[in-house]
Write a protein that holds these residues in place. Sequence first.
Motif, mmCIF file in Angstrom:
data_model
loop_
_atom_site.group_PDB
_atom_site.id
_atom_site.type_symbol
_atom_site.label_atom_id
_atom_site.label_comp_id
_atom_site.label_asym_id
_atom_site.label_seq_id
_atom_site.Cartn_x
_atom_site.Cartn_y
_atom_site.Cartn_z
ATOM 1 N N GLU A 281 0.798 -1.223 0.000
ATOM 2 C CA GLU A 281 0.000 0.000 0.000
ATOM 3 C C GLU A 281 0.836 1.281 0.000
ATOM 4 O OE1 GLU A 281 0.296 -2.545 2.193
ATOM 5 O OE2 GLU A 281 -0.827 -2.127 4.017
ATOM 6 N N ASP A 282 2.159 1.171 0.038
ATOM 7 C CA ASP A 282 2.992 2.369 0.030
ATOM 8 C C ASP A 282 2.967 3.071 -1.329
ATOM 9 O OD1 ASP A 282 3.855 2.113 2.674
ATOM 10 O OD2 ASP A 282 5.533 0.809 2.114
ATOM 11 N N ARG A 283 3.055 4.398 -1.275
ATOM 12 C CA ARG A 283 3.205 5.168 -2.516
ATOM 13 C C ARG A 283 4.709 5.287 -2.775
ATOM 14 N NH1 ARG A 283 2.337 11.238 -3.824
ATOM 15 N NH2 ARG A 283 2.464 11.523 -1.573
ATOM 16 N N VAL A 284 5.187 4.426 -3.655
ATOM 17 C CA VAL A 284 6.641 4.292 -3.830
ATOM 18 C C VAL A 284 7.140 5.190 -4.958
ATOM 19 C CG1 VAL A 284 8.509 2.680 -4.350
ATOM 20 C CG2 VAL A 284 6.536 1.908 -3.010
ATOM 21 N N PHE A 285 8.043 6.117 -4.625
ATOM 22 C CA PHE A 285 8.701 6.918 -5.660
ATOM 23 C C PHE A 285 9.924 6.175 -6.179
ATOM 24 C CE2 PHE A 285 6.552 10.252 -3.148
ATOM 25 C CZ PHE A 285 5.769 10.790 -4.156
ATOM 26 N N HIS A 286 10.587 5.499 -5.268
ATOM 27 C CA HIS A 286 11.723 4.677 -5.673
ATOM 28 C C HIS A 286 11.813 3.496 -4.729
ATOM 29 C CE1 HIS A 286 15.719 3.466 -7.004
ATOM 30 N NE2 HIS A 286 16.014 3.317 -5.720
ATOM 31 N N ARG A 287 11.905 2.297 -5.295
ATOM 32 C CA ARG A 287 12.077 1.122 -4.461
ATOM 33 C C ARG A 287 13.557 0.819 -4.341
ATOM 34 N NH1 ARG A 287 8.229 -3.262 -3.483
ATOM 35 N NH2 ARG A 287 9.352 -4.588 -2.042
ATOM 36 N N GLY A 288 14.071 0.869 -3.129
ATOM 37 C CA GLY A 288 15.508 0.732 -2.930
ATOM 38 C C GLY A 288 16.030 -0.638 -3.316
ATOM 39 N N THR A 289 17.258 -0.645 -3.813
ATOM 40 C CA THR A 289 17.909 -1.922 -4.129
ATOM 41 C C THR A 289 18.412 -2.592 -2.863
ATOM 42 O OG1 THR A 289 20.061 -0.852 -4.347
ATOM 43 C CG2 THR A 289 18.721 -1.052 -6.366
ATOM 44 N N GLY A 290 18.565 -1.799 -1.803
ATOM 45 C CA GLY A 290 19.069 -2.360 -0.551
ATOM 46 C C GLY A 290 20.575 -2.578 -0.556
ATOM 47 N N GLU A 291 21.226 -2.126 -1.589
ATOM 48 C CA GLU A 291 22.672 -2.320 -1.687
ATOM 49 C C GLU A 291 23.398 -1.652 -0.514
ATOM 50 O OE1 GLU A 291 24.421 -0.870 -5.340
ATOM 51 O OE2 GLU A 291 26.421 -1.250 -4.502
#
Length: 299
Positions: A281-291
């Motif tokens: 349900e998040d409004r995602v502008f950028h989904r992190g790679t988690g690197e």
Amino acid sequence: SAQPANTPRRVENLQTDKGKVPVYATGIIEQPWDGYSADDHATWATLYARQRELLVGRACNEFLQAQDAMGMTPDAIPKFVELNEVLQAATGWTLMGVEGLLPELDFFDHLANRRFPVTWWIRRPDQIDYIEEPDLFHDLFGHVPLLMNPVFADYMEAYGKGGVKAHGIGPDALQNLTRLYWYTVEFGLIRQDDGLHIFGAGIVSSKGESIYSLESDAPNRIGFDLERIMRTRYRIDTYQKTYFVIDSFEQLMDATRPDFTPIYARLATQDTIGAGTVRDEDRVFHRGTGEGWTAGGDV
Ligand code: PHE
Ligand code: FE
């Protein structure tokens, strides 16, 4: 010696066995400006010049323009009394010198009365890139400029009042409120016509995070959601795994206007959310790679 103009809260006429004494809100000290060394001024100059160069185009314009309007320059550590004249005329806020972090309730009380505590001392030259506790550079360069903005100025006062209230409700409420502060006042991003910009003080006072928060693919950038933020744990030892993005300072003000008491009660029944977690349900502008993320360590 002069007290700051919009004097600290004074509990009048406290009767003691030595007669009546004025009692000031705890923790306030005058800025010992004459005591700054050439090294101190040089540290300010180095950090100021470096951050300003990085922040043009990255920080929101409200921040950069306010810094100029206040007369902050790299030339010397600013005098609180001089900044206060500008700040009081603009939004009625007053800076007060403090030795360091205050007890929570004192901090909230200052904010609720439009007083912003600023650590008077600046980091040593060998701490230029990183210091654990807030110093003058973080507090003054990072937090103070947006107090010139009428909406943000009101938000900070409301936050202080909310803090006094949350303190009376209990530690869980306080933790919810602290997360809100962390993800807005300290590490907030704002979406403007030309893209994302920085407004959080923890970011603008950090060389590495000024770049990382906007340009790295690693962290999440998610739209502001009050209750979601109040459930989200955060990092104190690494860059944030998630940054939250507001659309405007008005949005922040409007979203936080309601009474939080029922919200705290609701949140008490819900799980916390990990610092790096993204939900459907998040409004995602950028989904992190988690690197580069380290496992564990969310607070
Ligand atoms: N409206 C909040 C409350 O009732 C107070 C608050 C305002 C908290 C702004 C944070 C920011 O507790
Ligand atoms: Fe801070």
